[in-house]
Design a protein around this motif. Structure first.
Motif, PDB file in Angstrom:
ATOM      1  N   ALA A  87     155.166 127.734  33.956  1.00 26.03           N
ATOM      2  CA  ALA A  87     156.475 127.426  33.304  1.00 26.03           C
ATOM      3  C   ALA A  87     155.649 127.742  31.614  1.00 26.03           C
ATOM      4  CB  ALA A  87     155.926 126.073  33.179  1.00 26.03           C
ATOM      5  N   VAL A  88     156.467 128.415  30.870  1.00 25.73           N
ATOM      6  CA  VAL A  88     155.899 128.732  29.798  1.00 25.73           C
ATOM      7  C   VAL A  88     155.084 127.500  29.181  1.00 25.73           C
ATOM      8  CG1 VAL A  88     156.696 129.647  27.607  1.00 25.73           C
ATOM      9  CG2 VAL A  88     156.972 130.928  29.313  1.00 25.73           C
ATOM     10  N   VAL A  89     154.080 127.773  28.741  1.00 22.90           N
ATOM     11  CA  VAL A  89     153.917 126.980  28.022  1.00 22.90           C
ATOM     12  C   VAL A  89     153.805 126.960  26.553  1.00 22.90           C
ATOM     13  CG1 VAL A  89     151.346 125.430  27.149  1.00 22.90           C
ATOM     14  CG2 VAL A  89     151.731 126.109  29.713  1.00 22.90           C
ATOM     15  N   ASP A  90     153.665 128.308  25.662  1.00 19.88           N
ATOM     16  CA  ASP A  90     153.882 128.685  24.560  1.00 19.88           C
ATOM     17  C   ASP A  90     153.874 130.182  24.231  1.00 19.88           C
ATOM     18  OD1 ASP A  90     153.028 128.197  21.609  1.00 19.88           O
ATOM     19  OD2 ASP A  90     151.346 127.683  21.579  1.00 19.88           O
ATOM     20  N   SER A  91     154.058 130.735  22.729  1.00 17.02           N
ATOM     21  CA  SER A  91     154.582 131.658  22.592  1.00 17.02           C
ATOM     22  C   SER A  91     153.898 132.514  21.405  1.00 17.02           C
ATOM     23  CB  SER A  91     155.059 132.716  22.934  1.00 17.02           C
ATOM     24  OG  SER A  91     156.200 131.774  22.658  1.00 17.02           O
ATOM     25  N   ASP A  92     153.782 133.320  20.953  1.00 13.45           N
ATOM     26  CA  ASP A  92     154.202 134.596  20.054  1.00 13.45           C
ATOM     27  C   ASP A  92     154.768 135.540  19.591  1.00 13.45           C
ATOM     28  OD1 ASP A  92     154.164 134.843  16.740  1.00 13.45           O
ATOM     29  OD2 ASP A  92     151.607 134.205  16.374  1.00 13.45           O
ATOM     30  N   THR A  93     155.672 136.046  19.287  1.00 11.37           N
ATOM     31  CA  THR A  93     156.782 137.089  19.268  1.00 11.37           C
ATOM     32  C   THR A  93     157.025 137.975  18.179  1.00 11.37           C
ATOM     33  OG1 THR A  93     158.562 136.067  19.380  1.00 11.37           O
ATOM     34  CG2 THR A  93     157.814 136.074  21.089  1.00 11.37           C
ATOM     35  N   SER A  94     155.284 137.663  17.361  1.00 12.67           N
ATOM     36  CA  SER A  94     155.730 137.874  16.202  1.00 12.67           C
ATOM     37  C   SER A  94     154.927 139.744  15.888  1.00 12.67           C
ATOM     38  CB  SER A  94     154.434 137.480  15.111  1.00 12.67           C
ATOM     39  OG  SER A  94     153.105 137.643  15.249  1.00 12.67           O
ATOM     40  N   PRO A  95     155.516 140.584  15.916  1.00 10.85           N
ATOM     41  CA  PRO A  95     154.921 141.892  15.828  1.00 10.85           C
ATOM     42  C   PRO A  95     153.880 142.377  15.992  1.00 10.85           C
ATOM     43  CG  PRO A  95     156.400 142.163  14.994  1.00 10.85           C
ATOM     44  CD  PRO A  95     156.336 141.193  14.742  1.00 10.85           C
ATOM     45  N   GLU A  96     152.887 141.311  14.821  1.00  7.46           N
ATOM     46  CA  GLU A  96     151.558 141.888  14.337  1.00  7.46           C
ATOM     47  C   GLU A  96     150.526 141.318  15.575  1.00  7.46           C
ATOM     48  OE1 GLU A  96     153.449 139.616  13.119  1.00  7.46           O
ATOM     49  OE2 GLU A  96     153.823 140.802  11.198  1.00  7.46           O
ATOM     50  N   ASN A  97     151.081 139.924  17.052  1.00  5.32           N
ATOM     51  CA  ASN A  97     149.573 140.084  17.708  1.00  5.32           C
ATOM     52  C   ASN A  97     150.909 139.008  18.445  1.00  5.32           C
ATOM     53  OD1 ASN A  97     148.029 139.376  19.147  1.00  5.32           O
ATOM     54  ND2 ASN A  97     147.206 138.162  18.007  1.00  5.32           N
ATOM     55  N   PRO A  98     151.543 140.103  19.211  1.00  2.00           N
ATOM     56  CA  PRO A  98     152.082 139.108  20.081  1.00  2.00           C
ATOM     57  C   PRO A  98     151.351 138.127  21.362  1.00  2.00           C
ATOM     58  CG  PRO A  98     152.239 141.105  20.406  1.00  2.00           C
ATOM     59  CD  PRO A  98     151.640 141.148  19.809  1.00  2.00           C
ATOM     60  N   TRP A  99     151.629 136.922  21.958  1.00  2.68           N
ATOM     61  CA  TRP A  99     150.723 136.866  23.488  1.00  2.68           C
ATOM     62  C   TRP A  99     151.749 136.031  23.507  1.00  2.68           C
ATOM     63  CZ3 TRP A  99     149.787 131.308  23.189  1.00  2.68           C
ATOM     64  CH2 TRP A  99     149.675 131.274  21.136  1.00  2.68           C
ATOM     65  N   LEU A 100     151.669 135.668  24.929  1.00  2.00           N
ATOM     66  CA  LEU A 100     152.487 134.520  26.071  1.00  2.00           C
ATOM     67  C   LEU A 100     151.607 133.627  26.713  1.00  2.00           C
ATOM     68  CD1 LEU A 100     155.292 133.451  26.719  1.00  2.00           C
ATOM     69  CD2 LEU A 100     155.199 135.059  28.497  1.00  2.00           C
ATOM     70  N   ALA A 101     152.007 131.916  27.001  1.00  2.00           N
ATOM     71  CA  ALA A 101     150.446 131.177  27.412  1.00  2.00           C
ATOM     72  C   ALA A 101     152.071 130.517  28.907  1.00  2.00           C
ATOM     73  CB  ALA A 101     150.575 130.574  26.390  1.00  2.00           C
ATOM     74  N   THR A 102     151.398 131.018  29.991  1.00  2.00           N
ATOM     75  CA  THR A 102     152.389 130.559  31.313  1.00  2.00           C
ATOM     76  C   THR A 102     151.265 129.511  32.092  1.00  2.00           C
ATOM     77  OG1 THR A 102     151.576 132.275  32.446  1.00  2.00           O
ATOM     78  CG2 THR A 102     153.571 132.653  30.914  1.00  2.00           C
ATOM     79  N   GLU A 103     151.848 128.185  31.960  1.00  2.00           N
ATOM     80  CA  GLU A 103     151.661 127.784  32.973  1.00  2.00           C
ATOM     81  C   GLU A 103     150.116 128.366  34.341  1.00  2.00           C
ATOM     82  OE1 GLU A 103     152.203 124.814  36.933  1.00  2.00           O
ATOM     83  OE2 GLU A 103     153.222 126.123  36.151  1.00  2.00           O
ATOM     84  N   TYR A 104     148.761 127.917  34.759  1.00  2.00           N
ATOM     85  CA  TYR A 104     147.786 128.936  35.032  1.00  2.00           C
ATOM     86  C   TYR A 104     148.238 128.303  36.287  1.00  2.00           C
ATOM     87  CZ  TYR A 104     143.116 130.893  36.586  1.00  2.00           C
ATOM     88  OH  TYR A 104     142.791 130.972  37.599  1.00  2.00           O
ATOM     89  N   ILE A 105     148.156 128.873  37.302  1.00  2.00           N
ATOM     90  CA  ILE A 105     147.974 129.361  38.710  1.00  2.00           C
ATOM     91  C   ILE A 105     146.982 129.710  39.404  1.00  2.00           C
ATOM     92  CG2 ILE A 105     149.392 128.791  40.965  1.00  2.00           C
ATOM     93  CD1 ILE A 105     152.062 129.585  39.272  1.00  2.00           C
ATOM     94  N   PRO A 106     145.729 129.041  39.528  1.00  2.00           N
ATOM     95  CA  PRO A 106     144.756 129.148  40.631  1.00  2.00           C
ATOM     96  C   PRO A 106     144.608 129.588  41.895  1.00  2.00           C
ATOM     97  CG  PRO A 106     144.759 126.924  40.569  1.00  2.00           C
ATOM     98  CD  PRO A 106     145.637 127.292  39.739  1.00  2.00           C
ATOM     99  N   ALA A 107     145.711 131.175  41.933  1.00  2.00           N
ATOM    100  CA  ALA A 107     146.201 130.994  43.720  1.00  2.00           C
ATOM    101  C   ALA A 107     145.985 132.384  43.548  1.00  2.00           C
ATOM    102  CB  ALA A 107     147.355 131.175  43.898  1.00  2.00           C
ATOM    103  N   PRO A 108     145.155 133.437  45.034  1.00  2.00           N
ATOM    104  CA  PRO A 108     146.125 134.433  44.286  1.00  2.00           C
ATOM    105  C   PRO A 108     147.213 135.539  44.432  1.00  2.00           C
ATOM    106  CG  PRO A 108     145.098 133.427  46.614  1.00  2.00           C
ATOM    107  CD  PRO A 108     145.124 133.061  45.854  1.00  2.00           C
ATOM    108  N   ASP A 109     147.334 136.211  44.511  1.00  2.00           N
ATOM    109  CA  ASP A 109     148.331 136.911  44.718  1.00  2.00           C
ATOM    110  C   ASP A 109     148.886 137.358  46.337  1.00  2.00           C
ATOM    111  OD1 ASP A 109     148.827 139.980  44.839  1.00  2.00           O
ATOM    112  OD2 ASP A 109     147.073 139.486  43.243  1.00  2.00           O
TER     113      ASP A 109
END
Length: 624
Positions: free
Chosen positions: A76-98
């Motif tokens: 799930a998405v938890v928080d974000s900032d899509t502004s061009p100055e410093n865009p980032w996206l925080a999602t639920e952290y899943i401690p698992a290997p791919d």
């Protein structure tokens, strides 16, 4: 994971960053913690991409798609900032290997693992397709394996079906070639059926270790996807028909996500990961937990240090203002400043206190600790790191004077039974008194007692060919304690490891005290717990040692209730040693629950009582 570098941000929004998970062409991914305490994976986009209008639109789609998707099989998405100055996206952290890493490390999955994988992917697609989205880039690297099943991440190129078409005006194909659907390969518009095709390709890869459309170049792979039948010879027959349906060239002939989910229920194998995969998942989780614990302890130390410095600056400012206001002579001002710098506010962090929790003590990596704190400061390590069954570690280090010194760091020993260490040296480390005794030949030991939670003894011994072994041991112990005040290196153990368990929690307290007699006093070390009284002393220990079920171990079978334990063949009057193998580890080693009972009276069968204690403790161990 890797530590943050000085160039990395410390915070993004209200999220405090802990470590770096990875870096790639799009940006960096950090592990962070929100103000509410939730762990999140934070993707920060590279600055040179943030100003690209096309990329901005793509990143905004990723955020929007992530917010639309909910469910137990996605992040799930938890928080974000899509502004061009410093865009980032925080999602639920899943401690698992791919999945890609797991297949590389553990090999193809058996039918049970394939069923669990297929069910998880199908359930994730149901959630993704419900709001009208298509993931478009399903591949092993975007699938995480948890103990419960698969989780789908990364909605970087997901799009709504009704606004689809080609993602760019130039007709560029988006996705990973080996897992693209034919319609994606041809640059046509895609529907949810494209994701189902990708699932089929992923299942074929997971079953065989090779792509169903192998090739040595991207054009060759894409041609085979569009025109060749998939290679499914190594896919188990229980899944072959389902995989073939997913890989149909015509999107209309493929099952929907719901139909795929229903079909996985008809596979007769139990949906479970094989043992190597479970071990890999547990190791990855343990590694993640180690990084979180270690980094947060470092950050807490840095915060404490910053707070101390801030208080020191306030004291110095107060001293300066007071000196001016009261017209104190210059000499008095110097004296006042000297008092401020010499106060506890200024020097407290010169010897920060040793605070280490019982949980940390149980999984303390003494070998890593001695390697970092002693070998890193007192010379070159010339011997192997040798760990004993109780978690102690020793090694040889050659110092600048070419002396070979043998250092041994031990954790444990009863705090109430310290006949060798009754004398304080008058010095301290981490605000804990350093205790010691006279040397024995060329060997000497020094120790401190941790005071957080259950007190425990931390002992350093040094054996030197010449010089003062006691001074050598004390310097090494001080270095170890100082290292622990910064962070505690922990062994990366599986979640089900018994070495994580508080041994005192395994006792049936009333039964143990009834058997031991008055006063039934408890003493503990990180890996053992004893209850002693007038009638008996009972000790339970959790150790990793040679497997007691092997014929060369000096043990014979012993029935402890419904459990098969092993009794030591060492014959001691009124004393019995029983070992229960909880789980094998590596080679001839295993994690063992050991019961040791010593009775004061000859009328009691020590082994019968030990078996009773052991049988009551085993059900309290963590389930594998």
């Amino acid at each position: 994971m890797k530590p943050l570098t000085p160039r990395d941000p410390q915070r993004l929004g209200g999220i405090r960053l802990l470590t770096t998970i990875g870096r790639g062409g799009m940006g960096r991914v950090f592990l962070g913690r929100t103000p509410t305490g939730r762990l999140v994976a934070v993707k920060q986009i590279h600055r040179h991409l943030a100003n690209d209008p096309e990329f901005q639109a793509r990143f905004q789609r990723e955020v929007d798609a992530g917010r639309l998707v909910t469910g137990a099989y996605t992040a799930a998405v938890v928080d974000s900032d899509t502004s061009p100055e410093n865009p980032w996206l925080a999602t639920e952290y899943i401690p698992a290997p791919d999945l890609a890493t797991v297949l590389q490390e553990c090999g193809p999955l058996p039918v049970g693992g394939l069923r669990l994988l297929a069910a998880g992917l199908a359930a994730a697609l149901v959630e993704i397709h419900r709001p009208g989205l298509v993931h478009r880039d399903l591949k092993p690297g975007n699938i995480l394996l948890t103990p419960e099943g698969a989780r789908v991440i990364d909605f970087g190129i997901a799009r709504a079906v009704e606004t689809d078409g080609q993602l760019t005006a130039t007709g560029t194909m988006i996705g990973s070639p080996a897992y693209m659907s034919p319609e994606q390969a041809e640059g046509r518009g895609v529907t949810p059926a494209a994701d189902v095709f990708s699932v089929g390709a992923i299942l074929a890869m997971a079953a065989s270790g090779t792509s169903p459309f192998p090739g040595t170049s991207t054009p060759q792979i894409l041609y085979r996807i569009m025109h060749s039948a998939p290679s499914l010879d190594q896919v188990p027959s229980a899944l072959r028909e389902l995989v073939e349906a997913c890989l149909a060239k015509d999107p209309a002939q493929r099952p929907t996500a719901r139909e795929l989910l229903a079909a996985t229920g008809t596979i007769t194998a139990e949906p479970v990961w094989p043992e190597p995969v479970r071990t890999h998942i547990a190791a990855h989780r343990a590694d993640s937990e180690w990084w979180v614990e270690t980094t947060e302890k470092q950050l807490a130390y840095q915060d404490q240090l910053a707070h101390i410095r801030s208080r020191r600056r306030r004291v110095l400012r107060w001293a300066a203002v007071g000196a001016v206001a009261m017209l104190v002579p210059a000499v008095g001002g110097v004296a006042l400043s000297h008092w401020a710098m010499a106060s506890g506010h200024a020097v407290a962090m010169a010897d920060p206190s040793l605070t280490i929790t019982p949980a940390e003590l149980r999984v303390l990596d003494t070998c890593k600790l001695i390697d970092m704190a002693v070998a890193g400061k007192f010379g070159a390590r010339t011997g192997d790191l040798s760990q004993d069954s109780k978690g102690g570690c020793g090694t040889d280090i050659t110092d600048a004077a070419k002396r070979k010194v043998t250092y041994t760091l031990r954790l444990g020993g009863s705090v109430t039974d310290r006949a060798r260490y009754d004398d304080s040296t008058g010095r301290s480390a981490g605000w804990a008194p350093i205790l010691g005794s006279e040397p024995t030949g060329d060997e000497c030991g020094r120790e401190v007692i941790t005071q957080t939670g259950e007190p425990a003894v931390l002992e350093m011994t040094a054996k030197t060919p010449d010089g003062d072994p006691c001074d050598t041991a004390e310097q090494a112990l001080t270095a170890v304690v100082r290292q622990l005040t910064v962070y505690v290196p922990l062994r990366q153990l599986p979640r089900e490891s018994i070495l994580r368990v508080d041994p005192c929690s395994l006792f049936d307290t009333a039964e143990a005290r009834a058997l031991s007699g008055d006063p039934g006093k408890r003493t503990a070390t990180p890996h053992s717990c004893a209850v002693g009284g007038s009638d008996a002393t009972i000790t339970l220990s959790l150790v990793e040692k040679g497997r007691p079920d092997h014929s060369s171990s000096g043990h014979v079978k012993f029935q402890a209730g419904q459990y098969v334990a092993y009794r030591s063949t060492v014959d001691l009057p009124r004393r019995c040693f029983l070992d229960y193998l909880v789980r094998p580890t590596t080679g001839e080693q295993g994690e063992v629950l050991a019961a040791d009972i010593s009775v004061r009276s000859g009328d009691v069968d020590a082994c019968a009582e030990a078996g009773q204690i052991l049988a009551a403790a085993i059900p309290r161990l963590p389930k594998p």
